[in-house]
Scaffold this motif. Structure first.
Motif, PDB file in Angstrom:
ATOM      1  N   PHE A 112       0.823  -1.127   0.032  1.00 11.41           N
ATOM      2  CA  PHE A 112       0.028  -0.033  -0.047  1.00 11.41           C
ATOM      3  C   PHE A 112       0.785   1.229   0.043  1.00 11.41           C
ATOM      4  CE2 PHE A 112      -0.519   2.732   3.746  1.00 11.41           C
ATOM      5  CZ  PHE A 112       0.455   2.053   4.611  1.00 11.41           C
ATOM      6  N   ASN A 272      -1.295   5.046   8.418  1.00 14.88           N
ATOM      7  CA  ASN A 272      -2.398   4.670   7.558  1.00 14.88           C
ATOM      8  C   ASN A 272      -3.829   5.162   8.319  1.00 14.88           C
ATOM      9  OD1 ASN A 272      -3.862   3.778   5.272  1.00 14.88           O
ATOM     10  ND2 ASN A 272      -3.180   1.525   5.577  1.00 14.88           N
ATOM     11  N   SER A 321       6.346  -5.642   8.281  1.00 17.72           N
ATOM     12  CA  SER A 321       5.894  -4.376   8.334  1.00 17.72           C
ATOM     13  C   SER A 321       5.104  -3.574   9.414  1.00 17.72           C
ATOM     14  CB  SER A 321       5.172  -3.889   6.879  1.00 17.72           C
ATOM     15  OG  SER A 321       5.927  -4.226   5.902  1.00 17.72           O
ATOM     16  N   MET A 322       4.520  -4.471  10.354  1.00 18.29           N
ATOM     17  CA  MET A 322       4.160  -3.944  11.337  1.00 18.29           C
ATOM     18  C   MET A 322       4.896  -4.182  12.824  1.00 18.29           C
ATOM     19  SD  MET A 322       0.335  -5.285  10.081  1.00 18.29           S
ATOM     20  CE  MET A 322      -0.406  -5.093  11.699  1.00 18.29           C
ATOM     21  N   ALA A 425      -1.047  -5.470   1.599  1.00 18.76           N
ATOM     22  CA  ALA A 425       0.037  -6.014   0.579  1.00 18.76           C
ATOM     23  C   ALA A 425      -0.600  -7.153  -0.044  1.00 18.76           C
ATOM     24  CB  ALA A 425       1.125  -6.552   1.368  1.00 18.76           C
TER      25      ALA A 425
HETATM   26  C1  LIG Z   1       3.807  -0.106   6.058  1.00 21.67           C
HETATM   27  C2  LIG Z   1       2.925  -1.190   6.115  1.00 21.67           C
HETATM   28  C3  LIG Z   1       1.792  -1.259   7.136  1.00 21.67           C
HETATM   29  C4  LIG Z   1       1.579  -0.344   8.334  1.00 21.67           C
HETATM   30  O1  LIG Z   1       1.400   1.034   8.060  1.00 21.67           O
HETATM   31  P1  LIG Z   1       1.340   2.138   8.939  1.00 21.67           P
HETATM   32  O2  LIG Z   1       1.073   3.425   8.032  1.00 21.67           O
HETATM   33  O3  LIG Z   1       2.988   2.066   9.152  1.00 21.67           O
HETATM   34  O4  LIG Z   1       0.518   1.786  10.089  1.00 21.67           O
HETATM   35  C5  LIG Z   1       0.956  -2.514   7.124  1.00 21.67           C
HETATM   36  N1  LIG Z   1       1.102  -3.360   6.083  1.00 21.67           N
HETATM   37  C6  LIG Z   1       1.896  -3.108   5.357  1.00 21.67           C
HETATM   38  C7  LIG Z   1       1.966  -4.339   4.078  1.00 21.67           C
HETATM   39  C8  LIG Z   1       2.971  -2.409   5.122  1.00 21.67           C
HETATM   40  O5  LIG Z   1       3.944  -2.176   4.199  1.00 21.67           O
END
Ligand SMILES: *Cc1c(COP(=O)(O)O)cnc(C)c1O
Length: 496
Positions: A112, A272, A321-322, A425
């Protein structure tokens, strides 16, 4: 409209300056001094637009002090074109009666982050010009995977800008590593760094704060900037897709104009979900926000107790990513809830002790709109299997965390409201974990998992990931540099 610091000790600046600088001098984050409004009539009118016009109209409300509407529309049409987002940027899938999945990963890197990083470089280049700066910009990024690749794709071959990405050599998935190692573009450089993500991140932070390096680069006509999610230029494009999703549900007859929805976001840095909250502050009819965390559930605890405490074990999960213990964008929610002086105090406490506690009043205010839920590793795997078997819907590990929390929330709240859950993702970005959740097995070579998953589910591998193992490696992951050599690498950057 001006942009002010969440901590109140930096001067107010224009939108272009906020985007160019990224971070305030006092360590705070930029925030508009007033939130523009979005009426139900405007929402209704947006239903007739495509994604690019919706984006230009929403973003214009925040950026109109420096950017013209025509400028924004032309950049949005370029950023969100069919070539970059085949089939459209933010399609919605139905999961049963109440849950709607907003897929945000149809861009060039299958995560995303593209939704913001396809448009932000365009805003940034204009910001540099509008502030009268004639220097070149060197963008430095430390990444644990998704941000680095999305920033590389966003900034590649942009005139007047160079980008250098640093990733921990053993800290990203095989697919993420290949995505970066095979990056194209004449102005890009990718470095693997010996150590973990913190080593890479600290290396970049040191370069930013090193006055000697900054002076030397300045002599060469270069200034440093970053592309991470504390920059306002990344947040404002994210407000758009929540509004756009509401329009799509409306157009579909799934909701009526003015009907409230809930929003659930799998969260790391809190960027997000904060964008979704800003959409509500503008006027989007949203009742509640579900903040979904993985086993690193520092935010879940915060929403329950009012105490934010990063002094806890860090878990490496299947939703990497979290895997975050300091959610930087939470500072903007604190600012909105407690004001500048209190935010500065809390952020100083976080820096000194690694923890802080908000007042009972602030806790109650936040709790009236946000619910924190979390999902551990086993629950994540079960959720992937459950939504695939029961809804024939294939999701990645991060989205599974979101859907688990969304289903839990919906079960406990008999409101009947529709809930939009962000899907962050493509499942193919994390194929081994997804395949294991579905079949209990993983092949030895991570890349084989992609094809096996496609064979099993019939869901096509997205184009950006297809044949990735056959692409030419430009930046050999085996030539990892030491963190202490990162400054030299920035100083010697030649690829403008
Ligand atoms: C960056 C990311 C998140 C977290 O998003 P935030 O804006 O940092 O809360 C969640 N899922 C994926 C796949 C990401 O790349």
């Amino acid at each position: 409209m001006k942009y002010i610091s969440t901590r109140g000790k930096s001067e107010a600046v224009s939108s272009a300056m906020a985007i160019k600088k990224g971070l305030c001098e006092d360590g705070g984050l930029y925030f508009p001094d007033e939130i523009p409004s979005l009426t139900l009539d405007e929402i209704k009118a947006l239903c007739g637009d495509g994604y690019a016009s919706r984006a230009a109209k929403v973003m214009y409300k925040f950026l109109c002090d420096e950017y013209t509407y025509e400028e924004l529309l032309s950049e949005c049409e370029g950023a969100y074109c069919e070539d970059s987002f085949p089939g459209g940027p933010a399609p919605i899938s139905k999961l049963g009666e109440r849950i709607r999945v907003l897929e945000l990963w149809h861009g060039p890197t299958a995560a995303f982050k593209d939704m913001a990083l396809q448009i932000m470089p365009r805003l940034f280049v204009k910001a540099v010009k509008k502030t009268g700066d004639t220097r070149k910009a060197l963008i430095l990024v430390a990444t644990s995977g998704d941000t680095g690749k999305a920033a590389l794709e966003g900034y590649k071959d942009v005139d007047g800008v160079g980008i250098s990405v640093f990733y921990p050599v053993d800290g990203v998935s095989r697919v993420q590593k290949l995505q970066m190692a095979t990056q194209e573009g004449k102005n890009v450089e990718v470095n693997s760094v010996i150590g973990n993500f913190d080593d890479a991140q600290n290396g970049v932070k040191k370069i930013f704060s090193d006055s000697e390096i900054n002076a030397k680069l300045n002599e060469k006509g270069v200034f440093l900037s970053s592309a991470n999610s504390i920059n306002w230029g990344r947040l404002v494009p994210q407000v758009v897709y929540y509004i756009s999703a509401y329009c799509d549900l409306l157009k579909d007859g799934d909701i009526e104009l003015g009907e409230e929805i809930d929003i659930c976001v799998p969260t790391g840095n809190f960027g997000n979900i904060l964008a979704a909250y800003i959409a509500k502050l503008m006027g989007l009819p949203v009742h509640s926000f579900v903040c979904a965390s993985n086993k690193n559930n520092v935010l879940t605890d915060f929403f329950v107790s009012g105490n934010y405490d990063r002094n806890r074990p860090f878990y490496a999960t299947t939703s990497p990513s979290m895997d975050i213990l300091i959610s930087s964008n939470l500072e903007r929610l604190l600012y909105l809830t407690c004001g500048q002086a209190e935010t500065e105090t809390l952020m100083n406490e976080l820096k000194e002790k690694g923890s802080y506690t908000v007042s009972d009043e602030a806790k109650a205010k936040i709790g009236s709109e946000f619910t924190g839920l979390s999902c551990d590793e086993e629950q994540t795997a079960c959720e992937i299997k459950h939504v695939y078997e029961d809804y024939n819907y294939l999701c990645d590990t991060h989205t599974a965390v979101g859907l688990y929390c969304a289903e839990k929330y919906v079960k406990e709240n008999n409101s009947g409201r529709k809930l939009v859950c962000a899907s962050t993702a493509s499942p193919y970005k994390f194929s081994p974990a997804v395949l294991k959740a579905l079949t209990g097995e993983v092949p030895e070579n991570e890349l084989d998992a992609m094809e096996l998953l496609e064979k099993k589910t019939g869901v096509p591998i997205p184009k950006p990931l297809y044949g990735i193992a056959q692409r030419k490696v430009r930046f050999d992951p085996n030539n990892a540099i030491k963190a202490e050599d990162m400054p030299l690498s920035a100083l010697n950057f030649q690829r403008f």
